[in-house]
Design an enzyme around this catalytic site. Structure first.
Site: not given
Ligand code: GRF
Length: 213
Positions: A25, A101-102, A120, A154, A156, A185
């Site tokens: 992303n 991821m935190r 998300h 909160e 998400d 995405e």
């Molecule tokens: C994606 O699926 C996003 O929606 C989620 O974590 C993933 C990240 O993928 N939050 P990337 O690192 O952007 O490839």
């Protein structure tokens, strides 16, 4: 009490991307910038994971990166205070969480209220949290998708900016559904950032209006 209204700034913006993994992303946003579709620059790529492939990509592209080791801090808030300091130092207008991821502390969420987006891989408010593609399959929903939303305390649950829908097929696995969602995405995240810096996102309570849509 009058409803609080936020309107995103119309300007050439400075973005900090927060990631923990592969960073696809982030790449999509950066490529939209270099293609001239978004009026912004990536001022910082920040990570809590030293070996995150996304950090490597950022360095290869000549972007500034910063790794902050969570083990050096006693708690979430102290970590986030340093993260906020690093972001502020670079005069950033918008934080884009892209596979970060935190869980953010309430402090961070308040500091960047209406100035922090997340992507998300589900149609929120259905399936917040982790492994949501598998959860969508297990639930038996016929459609899932992706959501770009402002970050609120909160997890998400902040105001939704854009959603894209994909079908869930009978023979889908977590991987095949995730791949179908990821394609969307990569379209809606750059689009949301573009609208942000065109000064076109208006947040009124839970609802986000797109001006001149
Ligand atoms: C994606 O699926 C996003 O929606 C989620 O974590 C993933 C990240 O993928 N939050 P990337 O690192 O952007 O490839």
């Amino acid at each position: 009490m009058a409803e609080e209204i936020f309107v995103s700034p119309k300007k050439k913006g400075r973005i900090a991307v927060f990631l923990s993994g592969r960073g696809s992303n982030f790449r999509a946003i950066h490529e939209a910038i270099t293609a001239g579709k978004i009026n912004a620059s990536v001022a910082l790529v920040f990570s809590n994971v030293e070996a995150a492939p996304g950090l490597l990509t950022a360095r290869e592209r000549g972007l500034e990166t910063f790794y902050l080791n969570p083990k050096l801090f006693p708690n979430r808030e102290e970590y986030d205070k340093e993260a906020v300091r690093q972001v502020r130092k670079r005069d950033v207008d918008l934080v884009c969480l892209a596979g970060y991821m935190r869980i953010l502390s309430p402090y961070f969420c308040r500091e960047f209220k209406s100035r922090c987006l997340n992507i998300h891989p589900a149609l929120l408010p259905s399936f917040p949290g982790l492994h949501v593609q598998q959860k969508a399959i297990d639930w038996g929903v016929k459609f899932s998708g992706a959501t770009v939303h402002f970050v609120a305390e909160e997890v998400d649950m902040g105001p939704i900016v854009i959603q894209a829908m994909v079908p869930v097929l009978q023979d889908d696995t977590e991987e095949t559904l995730a791949a179908r969602i990821l394609v969307e995405e990569h379209k809606i995240y750059p689009e949301a950032v573009r609208l942000f810096f065109e000064g076109r996102l208006e947040v009124r309570g839970r609802r986000v209006f797109i001006r001149d849509a």
